[in-house]
Structures are given as C-alpha cells and as structure tokens.
Scaffold this motif. Sequence first.
Motif, mmCIF file in Angstrom:
data_model
loop_
_atom_site.group_PDB
_atom_site.id
_atom_site.type_symbol
_atom_site.label_atom_id
_atom_site.label_comp_id
_atom_site.label_asym_id
_atom_site.label_seq_id
_atom_site.Cartn_x
_atom_site.Cartn_y
_atom_site.Cartn_z
ATOM 1 N N LYS A 37 -3.751 27.377 7.707
ATOM 2 C CA LYS A 37 -3.143 26.212 8.362
ATOM 3 C C LYS A 37 -4.155 25.069 8.468
ATOM 4 N N LEU A 38 -5.417 25.402 8.721
ATOM 5 C CA LEU A 38 -6.439 24.370 8.835
ATOM 6 C C LEU A 38 -6.671 23.673 7.495
ATOM 7 N N GLU A 39 -6.710 24.442 6.420
ATOM 8 C CA GLU A 39 -6.854 23.837 5.088
ATOM 9 C C GLU A 39 -5.656 22.953 4.760
ATOM 10 N N LEU A 40 -4.467 23.450 5.086
ATOM 11 C CA LEU A 40 -3.258 22.660 4.841
ATOM 12 C C LEU A 40 -3.251 21.392 5.699
ATOM 13 N N SER A 41 -3.672 21.534 6.937
ATOM 14 C CA SER A 41 -3.722 20.385 7.835
ATOM 15 C C SER A 41 -4.653 19.307 7.287
ATOM 16 N N TYR A 42 -5.764 19.729 6.734
ATOM 17 C CA TYR A 42 -6.710 18.788 6.134
ATOM 18 C C TYR A 42 -6.068 18.067 4.949
ATOM 19 N N GLU A 43 -5.483 18.839 4.031
ATOM 20 C CA GLU A 43 -4.865 18.243 2.840
ATOM 21 C C GLU A 43 -3.668 17.364 3.205
ATOM 22 N N ASP A 44 -2.861 17.824 4.159
ATOM 23 C CA ASP A 44 -1.673 17.069 4.558
ATOM 24 C C ASP A 44 -2.040 15.755 5.238
ATOM 25 N N SER A 45 -3.014 15.800 6.140
ATOM 26 C CA SER A 45 -3.386 14.570 6.844
ATOM 27 C C SER A 45 -4.033 13.564 5.892
ATOM 28 N N ARG A 46 -4.781 14.054 4.931
ATOM 29 C CA ARG A 46 -5.369 13.161 3.928
ATOM 30 C C ARG A 46 -4.257 12.556 3.056
ATOM 31 N N ALA A 47 -3.288 13.366 2.667
ATOM 32 C CA ALA A 47 -2.166 12.878 1.861
ATOM 33 C C ALA A 47 -1.310 11.890 2.648
ATOM 34 N N LEU A 48 -1.142 12.123 3.941
ATOM 35 C CA LEU A 48 -0.342 11.219 4.764
ATOM 36 C C LEU A 48 -0.994 9.837 4.845
ATOM 37 N N THR A 49 -2.302 9.806 4.909
ATOM 38 C CA THR A 49 -3.000 8.518 4.906
ATOM 39 C C THR A 49 -2.751 7.791 3.593
ATOM 40 N N ARG A 50 -2.794 8.502 2.486
ATOM 41 C CA ARG A 50 -2.493 7.884 1.191
ATOM 42 C C ARG A 50 -1.048 7.381 1.133
ATOM 43 N N ALA A 51 -0.134 8.167 1.685
ATOM 44 C CA ALA A 51 1.282 7.783 1.691
ATOM 45 C C ALA A 51 1.485 6.505 2.513
ATOM 46 N N ALA A 52 0.846 6.438 3.676
ATOM 47 C CA ALA A 52 0.978 5.251 4.524
ATOM 48 C C ALA A 52 0.405 4.025 3.816
ATOM 49 N N LYS A 53 -0.708 4.183 3.124
ATOM 50 C CA LYS A 53 -1.300 3.071 2.366
ATOM 51 C C LYS A 53 -0.360 2.624 1.256
ATOM 52 N N ARG A 54 0.232 3.573 0.563
ATOM 53 C CA ARG A 54 1.124 3.259 -0.557
ATOM 54 C C ARG A 54 2.326 2.452 -0.092
ATOM 55 N N LEU A 55 2.938 2.871 1.001
ATOM 56 C CA LEU A 55 4.106 2.162 1.503
ATOM 57 C C LEU A 55 3.739 0.772 2.012
ATOM 58 N N LEU A 56 2.556 0.635 2.548
ATOM 59 C CA LEU A 56 2.074 -0.651 3.033
ATOM 60 C C LEU A 56 1.909 -1.646 1.882
ATOM 61 N N LYS A 57 1.547 -1.146 0.700
ATOM 62 C CA LYS A 57 1.294 -2.005 -0.458
ATOM 63 C C LYS A 57 2.522 -2.206 -1.348
ATOM 64 N N ASN A 58 3.614 -1.536 -1.051
ATOM 65 C CA ASN A 58 4.806 -1.621 -1.892
ATOM 66 C C ASN A 58 5.416 -3.022 -1.848
ATOM 67 N N ASP A 59 6.102 -3.394 -2.905
ATOM 68 C CA ASP A 59 6.786 -4.685 -2.972
ATOM 69 C C ASP A 59 8.233 -4.497 -2.531
ATOM 70 N N TYR A 60 8.576 -5.094 -1.404
ATOM 71 C CA TYR A 60 9.936 -5.014 -0.877
ATOM 72 C C TYR A 60 10.656 -6.351 -1.006
ATOM 73 N N GLY A 61 10.196 -7.190 -1.913
ATOM 74 C CA GLY A 61 10.772 -8.520 -2.045
ATOM 75 C C GLY A 61 10.223 -9.417 -0.948
ATOM 76 N N SER A 62 10.785 -10.617 -0.837
ATOM 77 C CA SER A 62 10.302 -11.544 0.188
ATOM 78 C C SER A 62 11.457 -12.011 1.051
ATOM 79 N N ASP A 63 11.095 -12.611 2.166
ATOM 80 C CA ASP A 63 12.108 -13.140 3.085
ATOM 81 C C ASP A 63 12.919 -14.260 2.465
#
Length: 191
Positions: A37-63
Amino acid sequence: MAAVSSGVSLSTNYFLNNFYENNRSVSKSSGRSDYTKLELSYEDSRALTRAAKRLLKNDYGSDTDEKDTAISDTTRSALTAFVDTYNNTVDSSKTSTDHDTKYQLKKMKAYLHKYSDELEHIGISMESDGKLKINEDLLKTAKNSKVRKIFSSNQEFSKKFLNLSKKAHSAVESDIYSQINGKGLHVNITL
C-alpha cells in the motif's frame, strides 16, 4: 503535454501511462497486487500530481469563443484518467498509519467536496467514501466553458488542487523516509 493534430483523440490509457510514467504497471488494477500500500500510495500520489498539472495546462477554449462546444474526446479521456488516478490515491492512502498522509487525503476530499456542484455539472460526482465517479452521459455533453471554470490554469480549483496533490505526495515521501530511518536502513537516492 503532447502536441496532437486536429482530429486525433488520445485515450484514457494514454493519459494513465503518462501520469504513471515511472511505474506504468500500477496504472492498471491487474498490476497493483505486487506492491505494498505504501508503494502504491507513493506511485499514486506522484501520478495525481502529474494529472493535476495536465488538466491545468489543457486547452478548454476561451471565454470569447462564440460557440461553446462539448469537450473533446481527448479532454474527456484526460478527465477520466484523472478520476481513476485520484481514486487509486484514495484506495492506497486510506489504510496509511501516517498522520500527515491521512490529513492531506482528508484535505483533498474536503476540497473536492467544496466544488462538488461544479464537478457534478460536468459529470464527476463524489461518492460517500470520498472517491469520484464519472457520469459518462454528462461528461460526453460537458461544455468547454464549464470545464474551463474548474480546471483551467487561472482557476482557484486547479491551482489549489495541484498544491494539495503535491503536499499529499510529500507526505507519502516523508512517511517512506521515516520508515527507512526507523529501521536503520540507508538508501542512496543520488540521481
């Protein structure tokens, strides 16, 4: 972020492989049984940070877009992979005995709960156990403007969620180091 020509859609598996780039085997449920569980927690939390960065940089069009179209298949895949990664993080961290890891997970759940109405409008709901669930019908019709109001780089949600995911990953790292030091083990982490 991958450059994609018009008309090409990236799959959820593409994003999961990207988020879990250091250990792709744990992105699939079939590959998770060989890890603690600790190894998974490490990999998952690292992946979640990457996921949050990816969504932050995505193009959703403009206002200023005249037509508010539904999100692309690629954006839908990225959101689905984000939800899968978040749920993996909840699963692997919930049995942690580390106070800081549990605290960070609790803060993340509370933060998502704060935005539950906005998330539900685009097809992401929060379950009673703190996990997220996709409503495929709503996600297929979600408009760029609604997704942009949550995940774009100038929104509070996306910035703070990225910060929370980084803190969760740091908590897991600290837990690993304290366990290593508590057992008198030494690890060379020189890159």
